[in-house]
Design a protein around this motif. Structure first.
Motif, PDB file in Angstrom:
ATOM      1  N   GLY A  60       0.782  -1.222   0.000  1.00  0.00           N
ATOM      2  CA  GLY A  60       0.000   0.000   0.000  1.00  0.00           C
ATOM      3  C   GLY A  60       0.822   1.284   0.000  1.00  0.00           C
ATOM      4  O   GLY A  60       0.280   2.366   0.088  1.00  0.00           O
ATOM      5  N   ARG A  61       2.149   1.142  -0.111  1.00  0.00           N
ATOM      6  CA  ARG A  61       3.014   2.325  -0.140  1.00  0.00           C
ATOM      7  C   ARG A  61       4.004   2.188  -1.276  1.00  0.00           C
ATOM      8  O   ARG A  61       4.429   1.098  -1.610  1.00  0.00           O
ATOM      9  N   GLN A  62       4.362   3.313  -1.841  1.00  0.00           N
ATOM     10  CA  GLN A  62       5.403   3.296  -2.860  1.00  0.00           C
ATOM     11  C   GLN A  62       6.755   3.258  -2.182  1.00  0.00           C
ATOM     12  O   GLN A  62       6.911   3.731  -1.070  1.00  0.00           O
ATOM     13  N   GLY A  63       7.724   2.735  -2.844  1.00  0.00           N
ATOM     14  CA  GLY A  63       9.077   2.768  -2.324  1.00  0.00           C
ATOM     15  C   GLY A  63       9.557   1.429  -1.819  1.00  0.00           C
ATOM     16  O   GLY A  63       8.820   0.458  -1.727  1.00  0.00           O
TER      17      GLY A  63
END
Length: 75
Positions: A60-63
């Motif tokens: 659920g997060r970029q990176g």
């Protein structure tokens, strides 16, 4: 720490350096630009590094982030 090949080492170091410089985790595009590798090969190596427990890609997060054990060893 040992890597399976030079590209994995290059990618791991690019992630570490990016986080050290910018204070946040890179995207695949950022890693690709730093290493000169295409996004698809970077993605494949990132998956392998994640399987080995050297980094994580939070859902659920970029990176991409280094695992706490590995990042502490490189400080």
């Amino acid at each position: 720490m040992t890597f399976h090949n030079e590209n994995q080492k290059k990618i791991y170091e690019a992630i570490k350096d990016f986080i050290d410089e910018k204070g946040f985790s890179p995207r695949l595009k950022d890693i690709s630009e730093r290493t000169g590798l295409g996004i698809k090969p970077v993605q494949g190596h990132v998956v392998k590094l994640e399987e080995r427990g050297l980094l994580i890609r939070p859902k659920g997060r970029q990176g991409i982030e280094l695992t706490s054990i590995q990042s502490e060893a490189h400080q």
